[in-house]
Design an enzyme around this catalytic site. Structure first.
Site, PDB file in Angstrom:
ATOM      1  N   HIS A   1       0.875  -1.180   0.000  1.00 39.29           N
ATOM      2  CA  HIS A   1       0.000   0.000   0.000  1.00 39.29           C
ATOM      3  C   HIS A   1       0.912   1.228   0.000  1.00 39.29           C
ATOM      4  CE1 HIS A   1      -3.831   2.076   1.733  1.00 39.29           C
ATOM      5  NE2 HIS A   1      -3.147   2.889   0.950  1.00 39.29           N
TER       6      HIS A   1
ATOM      7  N   GLU B   1      -2.572  -1.867  -3.157  1.00 37.27           N
ATOM      8  CA  GLU B   1      -3.698  -1.177  -2.530  1.00 37.27           C
ATOM      9  C   GLU B   1      -3.471   0.325  -2.571  1.00 37.27           C
ATOM     10  OE1 GLU B   1      -3.846  -2.456   1.502  1.00 37.27           O
ATOM     11  OE2 GLU B   1      -4.632  -4.439   1.033  1.00 37.27           O
TER      12      GLU B   1
ATOM     13  N   HIS C   1      -7.125  -7.171   7.579  1.00 42.24           N
ATOM     14  CA  HIS C   1      -6.890  -6.210   8.650  1.00 42.24           C
ATOM     15  C   HIS C   1      -6.968  -6.917   9.998  1.00 42.24           C
ATOM     16  CE1 HIS C   1      -6.119  -1.853   8.805  1.00 42.24           C
ATOM     17  NE2 HIS C   1      -6.384  -2.010  10.085  1.00 42.24           N
TER      18      HIS C   1
END
Length: 248
Positions: A44, A76, A200
């Site tokens: 990310h 991401e 997550h």
């Protein structure tokens, strides 16, 4: 088939960035993770580069292309112009779009698919021209209306935000309630024709229940908990532990 495991390299990059030194090596530990059986790597790259840097992204692309051609690269990010240009250059196998503000320390909510449907539809169409699979970050309790709007964007998958579930590591009852929300949303998404990812705060302890209740889960993306365990068990053994937790 059990959910595939993609190792998020952001926590490794965050540790490296504490010093102006090349270690720990993001590509080096990515290689160890893939050698141990991980199905892919996730990054990310945020605008401030506090985690993965833009310069890491082509290096990971080259690692996968040269040494692990069956692995997948998942990028991401929030779809800024710079992010979209990066994705179009790197051509990852999967792009996960998240509604992060640049100041957020981590992703902590999903898209409002109804409010952002038209914007996301245009971006999904643009990114699909690269050949990538497109996944959209989703709240754990998305409604049927929200899921229908996600499907209308043309995306292939949603990624369930499992932070609230992971945050209940010390409360079994609350964890069960959060798991039920995820199961319901996953069912709505599957009925709409979307595949389901999750990520997550997933751990070796909470993954088995998630995998059992959502047996059609396609992929989990795990960074913080996996990196923390790697400090104790080493990256290779940690990847093997997480694969076992997924059901491999």
């Amino acid at each position: 088939m059990p959910a595939k495991l993609s190792v998020n390299m952001n926590a490794v990059a965050l540790l490296r960035n504490r010093r102006d030194l090349p270690w720990p090596s993001v590509t080096g530990l990515g290689r160890i993770a893939l050698e141990a059986g991980a199905h892919g790597l996730t990054v990310h790259p945020r605008p401030d580069e506090r985690h993965v840097r833009r310069s890491d992204v082509p290096e990971i692309r080259a690692l996968i292309d040269d040494e692990f051609p069956r692995a997948e690269f998942n990028i991401e990010g929030y779809p800024t112009g710079d992010f979209l240009a990066l994705v179009e250059t790197i051509e990852p196998e999967q792009v996960t779009l998240v509604p992060d503000d640049p100041e957020q320390p981590t992703s902590d909510h999903g898209w409002d698919f109804v409010a952002n449907r038209d914007m996301l539809k245009a971006i999904v169409a643009r990114l699909k021209r690269t050949g990538a699979r497109i996944s959209l970050f989703s709240d754990p309790d998305a409604t049927e209306e929200q899921i229908a709007a996600a499907k209308a964007t043309g995306a292939d998958r949603i990624e369930l935000y499992t932070g609230p579930y992971g945050g209940c590591y010390d409360t079994v009852k609350k964890a069960g309630n959060e798991l039920e929300r995820l199961v319901k949303t996953a069912g709505l998404a599957r009925a709409a024709g979307l595949e389901i990812n999750a990520g997550h705060d997933l751990t070796v302890a909470n993954l088995p229940a998630l995998a059992e209740r959502i047996p059609f889960l396609a992929e989990v993306s795990i960074g913080h908990g996996l990196t923390a365990d790697a400090l104790e068990y080493g990256m290779a053994e940690t990847v093997r532990r997480f694969l076992k937790a997924c059901g491999w």
